[in-house]
Design a protein around this motif. Structure first.
Motif, PDB file in Angstrom:
ATOM      1  N   ARG A  26       0.736  -1.506   0.281  1.00  0.00           N
ATOM      2  CA  ARG A  26       0.023   0.155   0.072  1.00  0.00           C
ATOM      3  C   ARG A  26       1.068   1.355   0.069  1.00  0.00           C
ATOM      4  N   LEU A  27       1.801   1.387   0.862  1.00  0.00           N
ATOM      5  CA  LEU A  27       2.126   1.950   1.061  1.00  0.00           C
ATOM      6  C   LEU A  27       3.381   2.521   0.036  1.00  0.00           C
ATOM      7  N   ILE A  28       3.719   1.879  -1.199  1.00  0.00           N
ATOM      8  CA  ILE A  28       4.904   2.028  -1.664  1.00  0.00           C
ATOM      9  C   ILE A  28       4.304   2.243  -3.013  1.00  0.00           C
ATOM     10  N   GLY A  29       3.162   1.360  -3.543  1.00  0.00           N
ATOM     11  CA  GLY A  29       2.657   0.949  -4.298  1.00  0.00           C
ATOM     12  C   GLY A  29       1.446   2.026  -4.963  1.00  0.00           C
ATOM     13  N   ILE A  30       0.289   1.837  -3.647  1.00  0.00           N
ATOM     14  CA  ILE A  30      -0.336   3.025  -3.586  1.00  0.00           C
ATOM     15  C   ILE A  30      -0.243   4.620  -3.073  1.00  0.00           C
ATOM     16  N   GLU A  31       0.793   4.450  -2.166  1.00  0.00           N
ATOM     17  CA  GLU A  31       0.744   5.752  -2.029  1.00  0.00           C
ATOM     18  C   GLU A  31       0.929   7.296  -1.934  1.00  0.00           C
ATOM     19  N   GLY A  32       2.905   5.797  -2.520  1.00  0.00           N
ATOM     20  CA  GLY A  32       4.375   6.784  -4.113  1.00  0.00           C
ATOM     21  C   GLY A  32       5.773   6.496  -3.082  1.00  0.00           C
ATOM     22  N   TYR A  33       5.406   5.910  -1.416  1.00  0.00           N
ATOM     23  CA  TYR A  33       6.499   6.100  -0.621  1.00  0.00           C
ATOM     24  C   TYR A  33       7.882   5.059  -1.738  1.00  0.00           C
ATOM     25  N   THR A  34       8.904   5.901  -1.051  1.00  0.00           N
ATOM     26  CA  THR A  34       9.771   4.960  -1.982  1.00  0.00           C
ATOM     27  C   THR A  34       9.874   3.910  -0.394  1.00  0.00           C
ATOM     28  N   SER A  35      10.912   2.696  -1.286  1.00  0.00           N
ATOM     29  CA  SER A  35      11.480   1.723  -0.169  1.00  0.00           C
ATOM     30  C   SER A  35      11.136   1.883   0.770  1.00  0.00           C
ATOM     31  N   PHE A  36      12.384   3.153   1.326  1.00  0.00           N
ATOM     32  CA  PHE A  36      13.120   3.055   2.370  1.00  0.00           C
ATOM     33  C   PHE A  36      12.651   4.484   3.054  1.00  0.00           C
TER      34      PHE A  36
END
Length: 515
Positions: free
Chosen positions: A293-303
């Protein structure tokens, strides 16, 4: 031989403990790290949602399905030998994963990695039991728990940092290096030991059990694509049920069964198995779903996503130890029940955090979930052996660990399928969208592949897709909270009677209201 006699025994045992702790650290890293890397893997190797789901499930399924037979192999053929073989296989599989050219090969290697972890964990814990006794054994096993907790707490953060700087393949190189260090230390310091009374490996039981788990998991993962009533789904579920019945029949007829089914006649033992599975639905699945969710949907980086996950897992470093201390005064059942209720409250709080809200709004509910689940986490292993007769403690621990790890794999498959179904329902509620388009796009959206889902549904913008995902995720958290509440109440009912009620000696008070 003279070298072994002249070595410092305390230093040698400390090195053996360090090797097993390092191996234990590799295991949660091998689970949480690839969860952070799934988006990066998908971008390079592509693959269907089903193939991407197997990145986590193949590891957990193999790990959980092989624990009991790995323990038998260690007792029969030598704990050091099986540990060395396990860590060697782990290192080789990790290096091969770093070079995997396709998603299919990567999934197969993840299953090999899970098998290696099962061999290393079973044999490593058995070896430590031979090296330490009394209070020193308790301290050694508490350090193993701390290593596991550190892997859960900081694994996502470390994985995110490594992926952002060196790519997802470097993550497997680092775990291979850690495994190699554990292997070298153990090869020089661990003494060989085996159980002279160990029976033959129950291969029919092991194969039927693992095959049943595999078919059931595969049925759950592919059902969102082919349909729950499709011949493929019904055939896989039917095959899993048949193999499970075969396993039960084998164990009932075996003179030395891999799984003593008579233990389940003890209500407290059945309750402990429920306790082993409960965190899977309230905590473990979030270790995979939240990074997506954080990376794929909300656009967070992996870090950034890894840093957010620290709030969920960091309480594991402190609260399990405090729960163990509190259990000396308060019934363990009440601590576990209270912890699960706190976790359910955190899940409900998290359900109100829609995609796109500030990161700070997620931190407190994640921290509450982590604090809640840490309370039963610190008591589970002790309860597993305290509710059975002393002579059955070894088998009880093996069954408990199998239930815990295999339950995590099954829970992940169930929750992934449910999220896909809820995502399909949320997209169908949008007017003007063809059902066939939704059927193709929903599985990608459910695993956080927002861009791919957008290509399949060009009539919807990214905001609308994120909102549909948020609706599905919110409803999923409602379900997980309900399961967690039900688990806490059932757990309290099953653990109302302490182990002494069944003629056992227990050092851990199960419930403080029972005389």
């Amino acid at each position: 031989m003279n070298t072994k006699r002249s070595e410092n025994p305390a230093a040698r045992r400390a090195l053996v403990l360090a090797a097993v702790c390092l191996a234990a650290l590799c295991m949660p890293l091998s689970f949480t790290g690839p969860a952070i890397a799934i988006s990066a893997i998908a971008a390079e190797l592509h693959g269907s949602p089903l193939a991407l789901a197997w990145i986590s499930n193949a590891f957990m399924l193999s790990f959980g399905g092989c624990l009991m037979v790995a323990g038998t192999l260690a007792d029969r053929y030598g704990r050091k030998r099986v540990f060395i073989m396990g860590m060697s296989l782990f290192g080789a599989a990790s290096l091969a994963l770093a070079a995997a050219p396709s998603i299919a090969l990567l999934d197969a290697l993840r299953a090999v990695q899970g098998l290696a972890c099962a061999m290393a964990l079973s044999s490593g814990l058995a070896a430590l039991a031979q090296e330490f006794d009394g209070a020193s054994r308790a301290r050694a096993f508490s350090l193993i728990g701390t290593a596991f907790g550190a892997g859960l707490a900081f694994g996502p953060f470390l994985a995110g940092s490594v992926i952002d700087h060196g790519g997802w393949r470097s993550l497997f190189i680092i775990t291979a290096a850690a495994g190699l260090i554990a292997l070298l230390i153990a090869a020089r310091t661990m003494h060989e030991s085996r159980d002279p009374q160990a029976g033959k490996v129950d291969w029919p039981g092991a194969l039927s059990f693992t095959s049943a788990l595999s078919l059931f998991t595969y049925a759950l993962l592919q059902a969102p694509h082919s349909g729950w009533s499709s011949p493929a789904s019904l055939g896989l579920l039917g095959g899993a049920a048949l193999l499970l019945m075969t396993f039960v029949a084998i164990e009932r007829r075996s003179a030395r069964p891999m799984l003593d089914l008579s233990l389940f006649r003890l209500p407290a033992f059945a309750g402990v198995q429920l306790l082993a599975a409960a965190p899977a639905f309230s905590f473990v699945v979030l270790l995979v779903l939240l990074p997506a969710r954080l990376i794929g949907i909300e656009g967070y980086t992996s870090f950034e996503a890894g840093g957010m996950m620290v709030a969920l897992s960091a309480p594991m470093l402190v609260l399990p130890m405090l729960a163990s201390l509190a259990a000396q005064r308060i019934g363990a059942a009440h601590i576990c029940c209270g912890g699960l209720l706190l976790t359910a409250a955190g899940l409900l709080w998290l359900s109100q955090c829609a995609p796109g809200m500030p990161a700070a709004t997620l931190l407190l509910p994640l921290l509450l979930i982590g604090c809640g689940i840490s309370l039963p986490w610190g008591l589970m292993d002790g309860l597993a052996v305290s509710v059975v007769p002393t002579e059955r403690a070894g088998m009880a621990a093996g069954i408990f660990n199998t239930t815990r790890v295999a339950g995590e794999g099954i829970a992940l498959a169930i929750v992934s399928a449910l999220l896909a179904a809820l995502t399909f329902t949320a997209l169908r509620a949008v007017p003007g969208i063809d059902a066939q388009q939704v059927a193709l796009a929903a599985p990608f959206l459910a695993i956080g592949e927002l861009q791919h889902a957008g290509e399949l549904l060009p009539q919807l913008d990214m905001t609308a897709l994120a909102q549909a995902y948020g609706t599905a995720f919110r409803h999923l958290l409602y379900v997980l909270a309900a399961i967690t509440v039900a688990s806490s109440l059932l757990l309290l009912a099953f653990l109302r009677h302490p182990a002494s009620a069944h003629g056992t000696a227990s050092s851990l008070p199960v419930c403080d209201t029972v005389s």
